[in-house]
Scaffold this active site. Structure first.
Site, PDB file in Angstrom:
ATOM      1  N   GLU A  90      -0.854  -3.378  22.163  1.00  0.00           N
ATOM      2  CA  GLU A  90       0.222  -2.564  22.731  1.00  0.00           C
ATOM      3  C   GLU A  90       1.119  -3.310  23.700  1.00  0.00           C
ATOM      4  O   GLU A  90       0.683  -4.250  24.359  1.00  0.00           O
ATOM      5  CB  GLU A  90      -0.363  -1.437  23.582  1.00  0.00           C
ATOM      6  N   CYS A 116       5.399  -4.309  29.987  1.00  0.00           N
ATOM      7  CA  CYS A 116       3.976  -4.570  30.182  1.00  0.00           C
ATOM      8  C   CYS A 116       3.439  -5.162  28.880  1.00  0.00           C
ATOM      9  O   CYS A 116       3.546  -4.531  27.828  1.00  0.00           O
ATOM     10  CB  CYS A 116       3.298  -3.249  30.521  1.00  0.00           C
ATOM     11  N   CYS A 123     -11.037  -6.926  24.963  1.00  0.00           N
ATOM     12  CA  CYS A 123     -11.269  -7.652  26.216  1.00  0.00           C
ATOM     13  C   CYS A 123     -12.755  -7.919  26.364  1.00  0.00           C
ATOM     14  O   CYS A 123     -13.581  -7.105  25.979  1.00  0.00           O
ATOM     15  CB  CYS A 123     -10.765  -6.805  27.388  1.00  0.00           C
ATOM     16  N   CYS A 127     -14.958  -3.671  31.630  1.00  0.00           N
ATOM     17  CA  CYS A 127     -14.919  -2.718  32.746  1.00  0.00           C
ATOM     18  C   CYS A 127     -15.319  -1.324  32.245  1.00  0.00           C
ATOM     19  O   CYS A 127     -14.880  -0.893  31.174  1.00  0.00           O
ATOM     20  CB  CYS A 127     -13.525  -2.678  33.363  1.00  0.00           C
ATOM     21  N   CYS A 130     -12.485   1.378  31.530  1.00  0.00           N
ATOM     22  CA  CYS A 130     -11.319   0.955  30.753  1.00  0.00           C
ATOM     23  C   CYS A 130     -11.524   1.180  29.258  1.00  0.00           C
ATOM     24  O   CYS A 130     -12.528   0.758  28.688  1.00  0.00           O
ATOM     25  CB  CYS A 130     -11.039  -0.524  31.030  1.00  0.00           C
ATOM     26  N   CYS A 347      -4.249   1.791  29.668  1.00  0.00           N
ATOM     27  CA  CYS A 347      -4.153   0.785  28.630  1.00  0.00           C
ATOM     28  C   CYS A 347      -5.168   1.084  27.529  1.00  0.00           C
ATOM     29  O   CYS A 347      -6.266   1.532  27.770  1.00  0.00           O
ATOM     30  CB  CYS A 347      -4.336  -0.617  29.203  1.00  0.00           C
TER      31      CYS A 347
HETATM   32  N1  SAH Z   1      -7.272  -7.230  32.530  1.00  0.00           N
HETATM   33  C1  SAH Z   1      -6.293  -7.192  33.543  1.00  0.00           C
HETATM   34  C2  SAH Z   1      -4.964  -6.638  33.082  1.00  0.00           C
HETATM   35  C3  SAH Z   1      -5.015  -5.496  32.120  1.00  0.00           C
HETATM   36  S1  SAH Z   1      -5.672  -3.971  32.717  1.00  0.00           S
HETATM   37  C4  SAH Z   1      -6.797  -6.420  34.740  1.00  0.00           C
HETATM   38  O1  SAH Z   1      -7.860  -5.803  34.651  1.00  0.00           O
HETATM   39  O2  SAH Z   1      -6.154  -6.500  35.777  1.00  0.00           O
HETATM   40  C5  SAH Z   1      -4.296  -3.370  33.600  1.00  0.00           C
HETATM   41  C6  SAH Z   1      -4.618  -2.316  34.643  1.00  0.00           C
HETATM   42  O3  SAH Z   1      -4.982  -1.090  34.003  1.00  0.00           O
HETATM   43  C7  SAH Z   1      -5.760  -2.707  35.568  1.00  0.00           C
HETATM   44  O4  SAH Z   1      -5.389  -2.643  36.926  1.00  0.00           O
HETATM   45  C8  SAH Z   1      -6.803  -1.689  35.209  1.00  0.00           C
HETATM   46  O5  SAH Z   1      -7.616  -1.444  36.280  1.00  0.00           O
HETATM   47  C9  SAH Z   1      -5.980  -0.494  34.780  1.00  0.00           C
HETATM   48  N2  SAH Z   1      -6.761   0.489  34.046  1.00  0.00           N
HETATM   49  C10 SAH Z   1      -7.709   0.296  33.111  1.00  0.00           C
HETATM   50  N3  SAH Z   1      -8.261   1.456  32.720  1.00  0.00           N
HETATM   51  C11 SAH Z   1      -7.659   2.437  33.432  1.00  0.00           C
HETATM   52  C12 SAH Z   1      -7.791   3.859  33.487  1.00  0.00           C
HETATM   53  N4  SAH Z   1      -8.664   4.513  32.712  1.00  0.00           N
HETATM   54  N5  SAH Z   1      -6.986   4.532  34.350  1.00  0.00           N
HETATM   55  C13 SAH Z   1      -6.095   3.878  35.115  1.00  0.00           C
HETATM   56  N6  SAH Z   1      -5.922   2.550  35.113  1.00  0.00           N
HETATM   57  C14 SAH Z   1      -6.693   1.829  34.282  1.00  0.00           C
HETATM   58 FE1  SF4 Z   2     -10.314  -5.997  30.482  1.00  0.00          FE
HETATM   59 FE2  SF4 Z   2      -9.725  -3.421  30.845  1.00  0.00          FE
HETATM   60 FE3  SF4 Z   2     -11.224  -4.711  32.629  1.00  0.00          FE
HETATM   61 FE4  SF4 Z   2      -8.607  -5.308  32.451  1.00  0.00          FE
HETATM   62  S1  SF4 Z   2      -9.471  -3.361  33.086  1.00  0.00           S
HETATM   63  S2  SF4 Z   2     -10.346  -6.750  32.579  1.00  0.00           S
HETATM   64  S3  SF4 Z   2      -8.320  -5.015  30.227  1.00  0.00           S
HETATM   65  S4  SF4 Z   2     -11.789  -4.331  30.484  1.00  0.00           S
END
Ligand code: SAH
Ligand code: SF4
Length: 358
Positions: A90, A116, A123, A127, A130, A347
């Site tokens: 995306e 973005c 990934c 996390c 995520c 995301c």
């Molecule tokens: N991997 C990198 C960049 C991609 S994620 C990182 O983690 O910084 C981009 C942002 O989306 C991050 O700050 C992450 O914490 C946020 N994000 C992921 N899942 C989310 C969710 N369910 N609600 C809100 N923000 C989220």
């Molecule tokens: Fe990867 Fe999602 Fe964690 Fe960013 S927030 S590092 S995209 S798993």
């Protein structure tokens, strides 16, 4: 799937000059792809046919296809893009500032946009909050696939090549886990005769691979970094971001202190707020303490729930109280307005949805 054809977006201008002779042809081609957003080799009217045919056998011009697009009422457009191996990722077009007009209706300021971009399909970081992490890791994006996201979105929105745009590496994937292709894409974006997007207009968001923060710093590309901190103690941070075990909070803070930052700028710390986990005043207090020696600004993000997640969205009252505490103690702090909340904000969500439909 390992022998993907390189695309013309994989090359710096210097590299293209080595591949295409004479050099004025390379320059013309660079103009076709970055200024005219050419969609096919046939579009390149002043390039000899034989040269175009030869190029087409070796290189792909456009590595991305738009397969889904969701537009939100605030101007956010989320794109699902397919690559040559059929994998999807995306990119999001974000309207940051509306256009402005004077009393006579004359346009005085054009709207401001940020794109973005994704750096990986899936990934590895995993996390727990995520959606991207749920699908595991598929592959790194090439430099050209990163660059082509910006070209594709600018083209689709009739955004001229010389209009300013900001890039945030906040789509799918962990940018620093794909450092080689990321740094190449950053350089290609900066090319004066290409899109000319300076380092200051590019922000790399990372979950905190501290050794790679150092490496990116050593490359001295002039980019900003944003740290996805999300927690103030290692126990909770490890629950949310498992690789915090190897790169704990302290190692990240130390790496940030070493990172070359424009002295007028601040490092952005993203703090994902989850109800009952990290939204209390004690956490706010610890956060202030943690960031005392850093020129920081904090961006609070509402956790965006999705089906099956164990976490909840925090209340607005807690969010505001958190922000007030930080501001009262001298930290710059904003609450991220949920752009595109009516489409599929966090995301990975558009991708999930489309695949669910197929
Ligand atoms: N991997 C990198 C960049 C991609 S994620 C990182 O983690 O910084 C981009 C942002 O989306 C991050 O700050 C992450 O914490 C946020 N994000 C992921 N899942 C989310 C969710 N369910 N609600 C809100 N923000 C989220
Ligand atoms: Fe990867 Fe999602 Fe964690 Fe960013 S927030 S590092 S995209 S798993």
């Amino acid at each position: 799937m390992n022998d993907l054809k390189p695309s013309l977006y994989d090359f710096t201008q210097k590299e293209l000059t080595q591949l295409v002779k004479p050099s004025f042809r390379a320059k013309q081609i660079y103009g076709w792809i970055y200024h005219q957003y050419a969609q096919s080799f046939e579009d390149m009217k002043n390039i000899p046919k034989a040269m175009k045919e030869e190029l087409a056998t070796k290189y792909l011009l456009n590595p991305l296809k738009i397969v889904n697009k969701e537009e939100s009422s605030d101007g956010t457009i989320k794109y699902l893009l397919e690559m040559q191996d059929g994998k999807t990722m995306e990119a999001v077009w974000l309207k940051m500032k509306d256009e402005q007009y004077d009393e006579s209706g004359e346009l005085t300021q054009e709207a401001k946009y940020t794109i973005c971009v994704s750096t990986q399909v899936g990934c590895k970081v995993g996390c727990t909050f995520c959606l991207t992490a749920k699908g595991g890791f598929t592959r790194d994006l090439s430099a050209g696939e990163i660059v082509a996201q910006v070209v594709t979105l600018k083209r689709d929105n009739n955004h001229k090549h010389n209009r300013k745009i900001n890039i945030v590496y906040m789509g799918m994937g962990e940018p620093l886990d794909n450092l080689e292709n990321l740094s190449k894409a950053i350089k290609i974006f900066k090319e004066e005769e290409g899109l000319a997007i300076g380092g200051k207009r590019q922000t790399v968001s990372t979950s905190g691979l501290s050794n790679k923060i150092d490496k990116l710093g050593e490359m001295d590309l002039g980019v900003h970094i944003a740290i996805s901190l999300h927690a103030v103690d290692d126990e909770l941070r490890t629950e949310l971001i498992p690789m915090n075990k190897a790169h704990n909070i302290n190692s990240i803070i130390e790496a940030v202190k070493r990172f070359p930052i424009d002295t007028r700028k601040r490092v952005m710390f993203e703090y994902l707020v989850i109800k009952g986990k990290n939204d209390d005043q004690a956490s706010a207090k610890k956060l202030v303490k943690l960031l005392t020696d850093i020129k920081a600004k904090v961006n609070l993000i509402y956790f965006n729930p999705y089906p099956g997640t164990p976490y909840d969205r925090p209340s607005r009252a807690n969010m505001v109280a958190f922000q007030e505490y930080l501001v009262k103690h001298g930290l710059l702090c904003t609450i991220r307005d949920s752009k595109g909340i009516d489409i599929s904000a966090a995301c990975g969500q558009l991708k999930e949805k489309t695949q669910g439909e197929i």
